[in-house]
Scaffold this motif. Sequence first.
Motif, mmCIF file in Angstrom:
data_model
loop_
_atom_site.group_PDB
_atom_site.id
_atom_site.type_symbol
_atom_site.label_atom_id
_atom_site.label_comp_id
_atom_site.label_asym_id
_atom_site.label_seq_id
_atom_site.Cartn_x
_atom_site.Cartn_y
_atom_site.Cartn_z
ATOM 1 N N GLY A 37 -2.569 4.252 -2.318
ATOM 2 C CA GLY A 37 -2.503 3.170 -1.344
ATOM 3 C C GLY A 37 -2.925 3.543 0.052
ATOM 4 O O GLY A 37 -3.505 2.728 0.778
ATOM 5 N N VAL A 38 -2.651 4.777 0.461
ATOM 6 C CA VAL A 38 -3.005 5.259 1.803
ATOM 7 C C VAL A 38 -3.579 6.658 1.649
ATOM 8 O O VAL A 38 -2.916 7.547 1.111
ATOM 9 N N ALA B 241 -0.260 10.944 -6.251
ATOM 10 C CA ALA B 241 0.331 10.193 -5.143
ATOM 11 C C ALA B 241 1.050 8.948 -5.643
ATOM 12 O O ALA B 241 2.018 8.484 -5.021
ATOM 13 N N GLN B 242 0.585 8.419 -6.783
ATOM 14 C CA GLN B 242 1.234 7.248 -7.381
ATOM 15 C C GLN B 242 2.363 7.661 -8.328
ATOM 16 O O GLN B 242 2.860 6.844 -9.098
ATOM 17 N N LYS C 131 0.808 -1.220 0.000
ATOM 18 C CA LYS C 131 0.000 0.000 0.000
ATOM 19 C C LYS C 131 0.841 1.270 0.000
ATOM 20 O O LYS C 131 0.495 2.252 -0.668
ATOM 21 N N HIS C 132 1.952 1.270 0.726
ATOM 22 C CA HIS C 132 2.757 2.488 0.784
ATOM 23 C C HIS C 132 3.452 2.760 -0.541
ATOM 24 O O HIS C 132 3.702 3.913 -0.894
ATOM 25 N N ALA C 133 3.738 1.712 -1.284
ATOM 26 C CA ALA C 133 4.342 1.900 -2.602
ATOM 27 C C ALA C 133 3.354 2.511 -3.588
ATOM 28 O O ALA C 133 3.761 3.072 -4.604
ATOM 29 N N ALA D 55 -11.478 12.328 -0.977
ATOM 30 C CA ALA D 55 -10.710 11.203 -0.426
ATOM 31 C C ALA D 55 -11.132 9.880 -1.047
ATOM 32 O O ALA D 55 -10.291 9.033 -1.381
ATOM 33 N N ARG D 56 -12.424 9.689 -1.231
ATOM 34 C CA ARG D 56 -12.898 8.444 -1.830
ATOM 35 C C ARG D 56 -12.483 8.343 -3.298
ATOM 36 O O ARG D 56 -12.154 7.260 -3.787
ATOM 37 N N GLY D 57 -12.497 9.481 -3.995
ATOM 38 C CA GLY D 57 -12.007 9.475 -5.366
ATOM 39 C C GLY D 57 -10.541 9.088 -5.438
ATOM 40 O O GLY D 57 -10.121 8.334 -6.326
ATOM 41 N N GLY D 58 -9.736 9.587 -4.495
ATOM 42 C CA GLY D 58 -8.323 9.237 -4.463
ATOM 43 C C GLY D 58 -8.098 7.770 -4.163
ATOM 44 O O GLY D 58 -7.205 7.132 -4.737
#
Length: 275
Positions: free
Chosen positions: A55-56, A228-229, A23-25, A46-49
């Motif tokens: 992952g988090v 974030a990814q 998840k952190h990756a 937040a839900r869209g993300g």
Amino acid sequence: MADDGKAPDWRTTLPWPGPDTHKHARGRLGVVSGRAGQTGAARLAARGGLRIGAGVVSLLCPVEAVAVLAPAVEAVMLKPFTDPETLAELADGMDAVVVGPAAGINDATVANIHALAGNGAAMVIDADGLSVFESWPADLFALLDRDDVLTPHEGEFSRLFPDLLEQGREAAATQAAARAGAVVVLKGPRTVIAAPDGRMVVNDNGTPWLATAGTGDVLAGMIGGLLAQRMDSFDAACAAVWIHAEAAAGFGPGLIAEDLPDRLPAVLARLWPGQ
């Protein structure tokens, strides 16, 4: 960007997890919530993300909002803050942060954006986070870099760039991105996405079903989730805008913003190269 149902060029850079991914990756996304009575927009973002693959995901919220948010979220974590300095500490180590949805047009929002600008996370600035700088847009632009994304509709765009829309939407977005030094997503039936390096596309799979409150908050979260990814900011904005519209069109009449995140898996499944 085409409207023939085929994904455009960003498809090749969409981030997909591998067999050893954890998840952190997959990236850490923060979404700044408004006060206790103004948490819905942040929850949508937040839900869209989450649905787009971050992952988090954490909601960074004023302490007073914890009691409202705690029963309303599950996979999203809560991180309360009391001041801009604490907010910056909580965002340390995050890959992207969404700020502005229902944040309030006030000094606290300005201070929070200043605090977040120094921590290295890519910022998606939306809604109140844009309008609050109407009287001093140069102050906002000074905080930005090319990884950041602004997501205005035409009203918010005109507050920051009052001299540009008369030139037409494409030219306006291109010049705005150069002026701000960040990616600009000028929302509308044909959303224009422009980067400070001159790249510009017009999304043409737009749908009128998106004309309902909160859909822009979901889009901001989706862009943040892709950032974030570690997807390129321009590509992330292009991808999120197209996927967002495709999800809405697949639902059709009666769509409300709460429906959108749960429509994303079907669109992503069509794009996944492993299908």
